[in-house]
Structures are given as C-alpha cells and as structure tokens.
Design a protein around this motif. Structure first.
Motif, mmCIF file in Angstrom:
data_model
loop_
_atom_site.group_PDB
_atom_site.id
_atom_site.type_symbol
_atom_site.label_atom_id
_atom_site.label_comp_id
_atom_site.label_asym_id
_atom_site.label_seq_id
_atom_site.Cartn_x
_atom_site.Cartn_y
_atom_site.Cartn_z
ATOM 1 N N SER A 111 0.898 -1.282 0.203
ATOM 2 C CA SER A 111 0.115 0.029 0.060
ATOM 3 C C SER A 111 1.039 1.305 0.003
ATOM 4 C CB SER A 111 -0.786 0.159 1.048
ATOM 5 O OG SER A 111 -0.245 -0.056 2.446
ATOM 6 N N ASP A 112 2.099 1.117 0.389
ATOM 7 C CA ASP A 112 2.981 2.279 0.671
ATOM 8 C C ASP A 112 4.100 2.105 -0.460
ATOM 9 O OD1 ASP A 112 4.464 4.171 1.246
ATOM 10 O OD2 ASP A 112 4.847 3.909 3.303
ATOM 11 N N GLY A 113 4.217 3.075 -0.970
ATOM 12 C CA GLY A 113 5.408 3.005 -2.178
ATOM 13 C C GLY A 113 6.937 2.899 -1.669
ATOM 14 N N ASN A 114 7.127 3.026 -0.221
ATOM 15 C CA ASN A 114 8.199 3.031 0.407
ATOM 16 C C ASN A 114 8.422 1.836 1.371
ATOM 17 O OD1 ASN A 114 9.782 5.472 -0.366
ATOM 18 N ND2 ASN A 114 7.781 6.247 0.114
ATOM 19 N N ASP A 115 7.384 0.665 1.222
ATOM 20 C CA ASP A 115 7.287 -0.354 2.042
ATOM 21 C C ASP A 115 8.625 -1.293 1.918
ATOM 22 O OD1 ASP A 115 6.756 -3.211 3.032
ATOM 23 O OD2 ASP A 115 4.625 -2.806 2.724
ATOM 24 N N GLU A 116 9.427 -1.470 3.047
ATOM 25 C CA GLU A 116 10.491 -2.272 2.952
ATOM 26 C C GLU A 116 10.558 -3.736 2.649
ATOM 27 O OE1 GLU A 116 13.215 -1.150 6.067
ATOM 28 O OE2 GLU A 116 13.345 1.049 5.236
ATOM 29 N N THR A 117 8.987 -4.283 2.160
ATOM 30 C CA THR A 117 9.110 -5.594 1.854
ATOM 31 C C THR A 117 9.108 -5.763 0.353
ATOM 32 O OG1 THR A 117 6.802 -5.842 2.162
ATOM 33 C CG2 THR A 117 8.343 -6.274 3.885
ATOM 34 N N CYS A 118 8.842 -4.430 -0.591
ATOM 35 C CA CYS A 118 8.740 -4.310 -2.047
ATOM 36 C C CYS A 118 9.899 -3.927 -2.295
ATOM 37 C CB CYS A 118 7.478 -3.680 -2.295
ATOM 38 S SG CYS A 118 5.850 -4.240 -2.107
ATOM 39 N N SER A 119 10.112 -2.760 -3.409
ATOM 40 C CA SER A 119 11.283 -2.379 -3.981
ATOM 41 C C SER A 119 12.203 -1.583 -3.100
ATOM 42 C CB SER A 119 10.961 -1.467 -5.211
ATOM 43 O OG SER A 119 10.445 -0.233 -4.813
ATOM 44 N N ALA A 120 11.492 -0.994 -1.909
ATOM 45 C CA ALA A 120 12.472 -0.323 -1.212
ATOM 46 C C ALA A 120 13.250 -1.064 -0.166
ATOM 47 C CB ALA A 120 11.460 0.486 0.027
ATOM 48 N N GLN A 121 13.138 -2.390 -0.256
ATOM 49 C CA GLN A 121 14.184 -3.351 0.357
ATOM 50 C C GLN A 121 15.488 -3.211 -0.182
ATOM 51 O OE1 GLN A 121 13.610 -7.750 -0.392
ATOM 52 N NE2 GLN A 121 11.811 -7.029 -1.396
ATOM 53 N N PHE A 122 15.704 -2.628 -1.320
ATOM 54 C CA PHE A 122 17.031 -2.572 -2.085
ATOM 55 C C PHE A 122 17.205 -0.823 -2.136
ATOM 56 C CE2 PHE A 122 14.964 -6.311 -4.124
ATOM 57 C CZ PHE A 122 15.411 -7.222 -3.495
ATOM 58 N N SER A 123 18.272 -0.604 -1.881
ATOM 59 C CA SER A 123 18.732 0.848 -1.892
ATOM 60 C C SER A 123 19.074 1.118 -3.530
ATOM 61 C CB SER A 123 20.267 0.793 -1.194
ATOM 62 O OG SER A 123 21.141 0.298 -1.780
ATOM 63 N N LEU A 124 19.135 2.457 -3.772
ATOM 64 C CA LEU A 124 19.666 2.914 -5.105
ATOM 65 C C LEU A 124 20.908 2.352 -5.470
ATOM 66 C CD1 LEU A 124 19.344 4.393 -7.570
ATOM 67 C CD2 LEU A 124 20.067 6.454 -6.483
ATOM 68 N N TRP A 125 21.711 2.231 -4.359
ATOM 69 C CA TRP A 125 23.184 1.802 -5.036
ATOM 70 C C TRP A 125 23.130 0.289 -5.237
ATOM 71 C CZ3 TRP A 125 24.581 6.207 -5.844
ATOM 72 C CH2 TRP A 125 24.350 7.381 -4.985
ATOM 73 N N ARG A 126 22.368 -0.340 -4.661
ATOM 74 C CA ARG A 126 22.356 -1.794 -4.880
ATOM 75 C C ARG A 126 21.538 -2.024 -6.351
ATOM 76 N NH1 ARG A 126 19.966 -6.771 -1.304
ATOM 77 N NH2 ARG A 126 20.531 -8.232 -2.711
#
Length: 86
Positions: free
Chosen positions: A39-54
């Motif tokens: 539901s949140d675009g910054n949920d750390e179980t979705c794409s936010a689990q990976f950093s930009l650098w990764r």
C-alpha cells in the motif's frame, strides 16, 4: 516495479525528499504471477528493500517488465531474467 528496477528510487530521497508513490505492485521475478501489493510505495518488503546503490547495476530490470521488453518496440523477450525465479 520489476525486481531491482532502479527507476522507482530516482531521484534519491536524500537529495530532494522524494517518496515513491503507493500503492506499488512489486514483482520478485521477471514473471507475471509472482508479485506482492504494497500500500505504501516505500514499504521495505517491496522495492524499497533495495537501496538505489544496490539497484543501479540492475537497469535491465527496467526493460524486463512482466516478461516483456517495453524498452524495444515489438520485442517480446525481457532484457534480463532476474529475481527469485531466474
């Protein structure tokens, strides 16, 4: 968002305070049936689990959406096959 696509991480939040809009449908592999809805675009179980650098070295994920290649017209083959189901 396809696996480690770096585009949802741009611009970086530390630079401009950007937050990825939600909800997000995140695919953990370059296949249609393996996804999670956050539901949140910054949920750390979705794409936010990976950093930009990764993610920055996974640009091919941006051109491997739902098993197709949207970066090349009429190309049915994804740019890369990554994720949990390589």
């Amino acid at each position: 968002t396809d696996y480690m696509d770096p585009v949802p991480h741009l611009p970086p939040s530390w630079l401009m305070g950007y937050r990825h809009a939600g909800p997000e449908v995140w695919y953990n592999a370059t296949m249609l049936q393996h996804y999670k809805i956050c539901s949140d675009g910054n949920d750390e179980t979705c794409s936010a689990q990976f950093s930009l650098w990764r993610c920055i070295f996974h640009a091919c994920d941006h051109c491997s959406y739902l098993g197709m290649n949207p970066c090349v017209a009429n190309d049915a083959e994804p740019e890369c096959m990554q994720g949990d189901l390589k």
